[in-house]
Structure formats: structure tokens, C-alpha cells
Design an enzyme around this catalytic site. Structure first.
Site, PDB file in Angstrom:
ATOM      1  N   ARG A  29      -5.407  13.206  -0.607  1.00 64.35           N
ATOM      2  CA  ARG A  29      -4.793  13.173   0.728  1.00 64.35           C
ATOM      3  C   ARG A  29      -5.063  14.430   1.546  1.00 64.35           C
ATOM      4  NH1 ARG A  29      -2.851  12.156   4.175  1.00 64.35           N
ATOM      5  NH2 ARG A  29      -0.655  11.669   4.383  1.00 64.35           N
ATOM      6  N   TYR A  49       8.882  -3.929  12.216  1.00 60.29           N
ATOM      7  CA  TYR A  49       7.989  -2.808  12.589  1.00 60.29           C
ATOM      8  C   TYR A  49       7.395  -3.020  13.970  1.00 60.29           C
ATOM      9  CZ  TYR A  49       8.350  -0.437   8.152  1.00 60.29           C
ATOM     10  OH  TYR A  49       8.842   0.261   7.080  1.00 60.29           O
TER      11      TYR A  49
HETATM   12  O1  CP3 Z   1       3.006   0.187  -4.622  1.00 59.29           O
HETATM   13  C1  CP3 Z   1       1.867   0.697  -4.563  1.00 59.29           C
HETATM   14  O2  CP3 Z   1       1.529   1.701  -5.218  1.00 59.29           O
HETATM   15  C2  CP3 Z   1       0.845   0.007  -3.701  1.00 59.29           C
HETATM   16  C3  CP3 Z   1       0.675   0.507  -2.378  1.00 59.29           C
HETATM   17  C4  CP3 Z   1       1.756   0.313  -1.332  1.00 59.29           C
HETATM   18  C5  CP3 Z   1       1.894   1.226  -0.251  1.00 59.29           C
HETATM   19  N1  CP3 Z   1       2.783   0.714   0.635  1.00 59.29           N
HETATM   20  C6  CP3 Z   1       1.158   2.498  -0.126  1.00 59.29           C
HETATM   21  C7  CP3 Z   1       1.706   3.564   0.738  1.00 59.29           C
HETATM   22  C8  CP3 Z   1       2.653  -0.729  -1.096  1.00 59.29           C
HETATM   23  C9  CP3 Z   1       2.965  -1.928  -1.976  1.00 59.29           C
HETATM   24  C10 CP3 Z   1       3.282  -0.468   0.153  1.00 59.29           C
HETATM   25  C11 CP3 Z   1       4.254  -1.389   0.771  1.00 59.29           C
HETATM   26  C12 CP3 Z   1       4.954  -0.956   1.981  1.00 59.29           C
HETATM   27  N2  CP3 Z   1       4.485  -0.224   3.028  1.00 59.29           N
HETATM   28  C13 CP3 Z   1       6.263  -1.354   2.299  1.00 59.29           C
HETATM   29  C14 CP3 Z   1       7.120  -2.251   1.462  1.00 59.29           C
HETATM   30  C15 CP3 Z   1       7.659  -1.521   0.316  1.00 59.29           C
HETATM   31  C16 CP3 Z   1       8.851  -0.703   0.637  1.00 59.29           C
HETATM   32  O3  CP3 Z   1       8.758   0.520   0.539  1.00 59.29           O
HETATM   33  O4  CP3 Z   1       9.873  -1.335   0.983  1.00 59.29           O
HETATM   34  C17 CP3 Z   1       6.598  -0.780   3.538  1.00 59.29           C
HETATM   35  C18 CP3 Z   1       7.919  -0.908   4.248  1.00 59.29           C
HETATM   36  C19 CP3 Z   1       5.464  -0.079   3.996  1.00 59.29           C
HETATM   37  C20 CP3 Z   1       5.296   0.642   5.277  1.00 59.29           C
HETATM   38  C21 CP3 Z   1       5.064   2.080   5.071  1.00 59.29           C
HETATM   39  N3  CP3 Z   1       3.928   2.622   4.529  1.00 59.29           N
HETATM   40  C22 CP3 Z   1       5.942   3.132   5.381  1.00 59.29           C
HETATM   41  C23 CP3 Z   1       7.323   2.971   5.972  1.00 59.29           C
HETATM   42  C24 CP3 Z   1       5.289   4.319   5.028  1.00 59.29           C
HETATM   43  C25 CP3 Z   1       5.764   5.707   5.301  1.00 59.29           C
HETATM   44  C26 CP3 Z   1       6.833   6.122   4.397  1.00 59.29           C
HETATM   45  C27 CP3 Z   1       6.256   6.804   3.210  1.00 59.29           C
HETATM   46  O5  CP3 Z   1       6.623   6.463   2.082  1.00 59.29           O
HETATM   47  O6  CP3 Z   1       5.466   7.711   3.454  1.00 59.29           O
HETATM   48  C28 CP3 Z   1       4.044   3.978   4.444  1.00 59.29           C
HETATM   49  C29 CP3 Z   1       3.034   4.901   3.898  1.00 59.29           C
HETATM   50  C30 CP3 Z   1       2.527   4.648   2.524  1.00 59.29           C
HETATM   51  N4  CP3 Z   1       2.227   3.410   2.006  1.00 59.29           N
HETATM   52  C31 CP3 Z   1       2.201   5.643   1.555  1.00 59.29           C
HETATM   53  C32 CP3 Z   1       1.674   4.961   0.441  1.00 59.29           C
HETATM   54  C33 CP3 Z   1       1.123   5.568  -0.832  1.00 59.29           C
HETATM   55  C34 CP3 Z   1       2.336   7.150   1.740  1.00 59.29           C
HETATM   56  C35 CP3 Z   1       1.205   7.595   2.585  1.00 59.29           C
HETATM   57  C36 CP3 Z   1       0.916   9.046   2.434  1.00 59.29           C
HETATM   58  O7  CP3 Z   1       0.101   9.397   1.563  1.00 59.29           O
HETATM   59  O8  CP3 Z   1       1.467   9.839   3.198  1.00 59.29           O
END
Ligand code: CP3
Length: 349
Positions: free
Chosen positions: A41, A154
Site C-alpha cells: 500500500r 453508498y
Molecule cells: O475480506 C477480504 O479480505 C476481501 C476484500 C474485501 C475488501 N472490502 C477489501 C478492502 C471485502 C470483502 C470488502 C467488502 C466491503 N467493502 C464491504 C462489506 C464488508 C463490511 O465491511 O461490511 C464494505 C462496506 C466495503 C466498502 C469499503 N471498502 C469501505 C467502507 C472501506 C473503507 C474502510 C476501511 O476499512 O478502510 C473500504 C476499503 C477497503 N476494502 C480496504 C480493504 C482491504 C482498506 C483499503 C486500504 O488499504 O486502505
């Protein structure tokens, strides 16, 4: 070692067949709690990583050997199909996703495009191919999508929300706009999930992460028809996990909407929840992600409690009640997986 597909403990549990031990995988198992992920990252943004199939495949595989989990989940995001629908967003530091032009009017809803996943999200389909090739059948690969309500939230809020006032506002105040939006999103989700199955995922999870902000009667009225439509629209070749948080009042409705497995958050007692939804579905969950911060003897105690509440019934998939927190120590996650395998093992050790 190649294993015949039906013999994987995870897929057996999805079908409520007994297996030698309770399978476990973890929501967000490929993420920021891994130092290898944080190192990547520093070079690439989150979306750059998702859109590069080699990188996405490599990140998917990062936790597999390290943790000894029983399933992989493709590295992607529930928001990815929104971009080809015509909605721009970015991930800002600390704030999560931010949409520049949230969708709040019929005119905007009419302009949303129904996607062609194979063309619009080729990178994801390639990543699925790469991961399947690398896994060589050792463990199954899970694909996923956001559910219509959670994706709508969203689009309407323009990012994460606390009380979903704008989302519920549109739902209550403009029924035609709400139905048009949910109809379009459902069609996109069906295409998105079926394309992942075509590309090789062996199970699916539908994340309705934020639907717990609704009461049961509104769930039934405004959400149920669309979640059901998605469940019915997905080719039934692979099992589907239906997950939401803060869903304790909605579980029976979610079960009726569909899914082979109901995913629980940590707020409910697994035994009670399973009795309520019925033993004709499998159950996934439901350790509080905060327990993973330690200590390890507490983690083991909670594992035993949750395994006990499943009563050795076939069809329990161990997971957290929501995603792993970024500050979770990796050795605690390793200890969790070991404890689940050890304390659920049916063969004498
Ligand atoms: O589970 C896994 O390892 C597979 C990958 C995965 C990600 N997002 C990668 C991710 C999955 C299954 C998701 C689903 C997801 N994404 C959901 C549903 C699951 C839940 O948490 O209820 C939602 C609501 C999202 C939307 C989303 N994506 C948000 C709100 C955020 C920001 C918040 C955060 O945790 O940073 C993300 C970013 C995200 N999705 C990251 C990852 C690894 C972090 C990104 C980073 O490296 O900064």
C-alpha cells in the site's frame, strides 16, 4: 494437494454436511493488519491494487499459508461495480469512500448504466483466474458483492453514514425513485455475481452490511424483494452466504430472502440465532473482531464458547462477526485458526 471439490470442509459446511473440523475464514483476511499488505500500500493505492489482477491475486493469497484458513476471498471491493455504472468515487485517507456526486434524484438514477462485468471489470475476472490457478484446488475461492440496500446507501449518502437518513429519506419520500434505483442495482449485482461464478469462484457472499438500520417491516417492504431477486438470479451452482451486521431483528427475513448460509455478527448468540432461522440453512460467525486484540487465552475461551453454541451441528463456518481490525496482531489470528481447528476436531489427536 488437489482435493475433490465437494470434499473441502468449507464447501461441505455450506451444504450442512459434516466435516473433520469446523472450517474457518475471516472477513477482511487480506488487509491492513498484514505488514506485507501495508508494504504494498505504500507503493499502490487501494484501487490500483484492486485493478491490477496480478497484485489482487497476490494479496488474496497473502493470508492463506500464513493463517491456514479454509477458504480464500478474492481481493476486491463491494464498490467496484459502481464505477462502470457511471459513479465516481475515491478512497480518502481516514474517511473511507467518498462520492463526488451522490445519487439523490430520479434523473441521476435514470442515467445509471447496467454494467457488463466481463468487459467493465475484466481485471477482477482475471484475478479470479489467477487465484484459482495458484490455489490448485487446495481451498475454495469466495467471490462477493454488496447487497442492493448497502450499495444504495453508498450511492445516496455519498460515503459511509451513521444513521442513513438520506437513504431512508429517499426510500420513504420517493417510492418510484427508490424502486427504480434498487431495480437497477439488483440487475448489476446479479450480473456481477454470475460473472464471478463464470470466472471460477466456488462460493459467494452477499454483504448487506448496513441494512440493520431498518426495522423488520421496512426491510420486508423496501429491501426484501430486491435481495430475494438477487438470490434467485444467481445461478445455483455455488453456495451463497447472506451476511449483515446489526441484523438480529432481521435474521428470519434475510433467511427468507435467500442464501445457503446466514452470516451473523457478534451481537447475537449463535445457538439462538440458528434455532430462529432454522436448521435448513448453515450458519457463519461470529467472534467479535475486538476479541482478536487479545489476550490469546480469551480468544481460546471465546472459540470454545462459540463452538459449543453450534453444538457440533454440521453446517457451522467459523468467522468473525465483521472484518478483522487493522491493529490486530497476526499471531493472534494464527492462534484463532489453530484453536478453531483443534477444538472442533472430530479425530483424536
Ligand atoms: O475480506 C477480504 O479480505 C476481501 C476484500 C474485501 C475488501 N472490502 C477489501 C478492502 C471485502 C470483502 C470488502 C467488502 C466491503 N467493502 C464491504 C462489506 C464488508 C463490511 O465491511 O461490511 C464494505 C462496506 C466495503 C466498502 C469499503 N471498502 C469501505 C467502507 C472501506 C473503507 C474502510 C476501511 O476499512 O478502510 C473500504 C476499503 C477497503 N476494502 C480496504 C480493504 C482491504 C482498506 C483499503 C486500504 O488499504 O486502505
Amino acid at each position: 494437494m488437489e482435493m475433490s471439490e465437494d470434499q473441502h470442509p468449507f464447501l461441505k459446511a455450506c451444504r450442512r454436511q459434516s466435516s473433520p473440523y469446523t472450517p474457518i475464514w475471516l472477513m477482511r483476511q487480506a488487509g491492513r493488519y498484514l505488514k506485507e499488505y501495508r508494504a504494498l500500500r505504500r507503493k499502490f493505492s487501494f484501487l490500483e491494487m484492486c485493478k491490477n489482477p496480478e497484485l489482487a491475486a497476490a494479496v488474496t493469497l497473502l493470508p492463506i499459508e500464513k493463517l491456514n484458513v479454509d477458504a480464500a476471498i478474492i481481493f476486491a471491493d463491494i464498490l467496484l461495480p459502481l464505477e462502470p455504472m457511471g459513479v465516481e468515487f475515491e478512497f480518502t485517507k481516514g474517511e473511507g469512500p467518498v462520492f463526488r456526486h451522490p445519487i439523490r434524484e430520479m434523473k441521476q438514477i435514470e442515467g445509471l448504466r447496467i454494467i457488463e462485468p466481463e468487459e467493465d471489470l475484466t481485471f477482477l475476472m482475471k484475478a479470479i483466474h489467477f487465484v484459482r490457478r495458484e490455489l490448485e484446488g487446495k481451498i475454495p475461492l469466495i467471490g462477493f458483492s454488496g447487497a442492493p440496500f448497502t450499495l444504495a446507501s453508498y450511492l445516496i449518502e455519498g460515503g459511509h453514514s451513521k444513521n442513513y437518513i438520506l437513504t431512508k429519506g429517499l426510500m420513504y419520500q420517493d417510492r418510484l425513485a427508490w424502486d427504480t434505483l434498487m431495480e437497477k442495482i439488483s440487475e448489476v449485482v446479479i450480473r456481477y455475481l454470475n460473472a464471478q461464478v463464470q470466472s471460477g469462484v466456488q462460493a459467494l457472499q452477499l454483504f448487506d452490511s448496513w441494512v440493520g438500520c431498518l426495522n423488520p417491516s421496512d426491510y420486508e417492504e423496501y429491501v426484501f424483494p430486491y435481495s430475494k431477486k438477487v438470490m434467485d438470479g444467481v445461478a445455483d451452482k455455488v453456495p451463497i452466504i447472506h451476511f449483515a451486521t446489526s441484523s438480529s431483528t432481521l435474521l428470519e427475513y434475510m433467511k427468507r430472502a435467500g442464501g445457503d448460509v446466514i452470516g451473523l455478527d457478534w451481537r447475537v448468540d449463535l445457538k439462538e440465532a440458528w434455532a430462529r432461522v432454522g436448521y435448513d440453512v448453515a450458519i457463519q460467525g461470529n467472534l467479535d473482531p475486538v476479541i482478536l486484540l487479545g489476550p490469546i487465552d480469551l480468544i481460546e475461551k471465546e472459540v470454545k464458547r462459540i463452538l459449543n453454541s453450534a453444538e457440533g451441528r454440521p453446517g457451522h463456518i467459523f468467522n468473525l462477526g465483521h472484518g478483522i481490525l487493522p491493529n490486530t496482531p497476526v499471531d493472534h489470528v494464527v492462534a484463532l485458526v489453530e484453536a478453531v481447528h483443534k477444538y472442533s476436531s472430530k479425530s483424536p489427536s
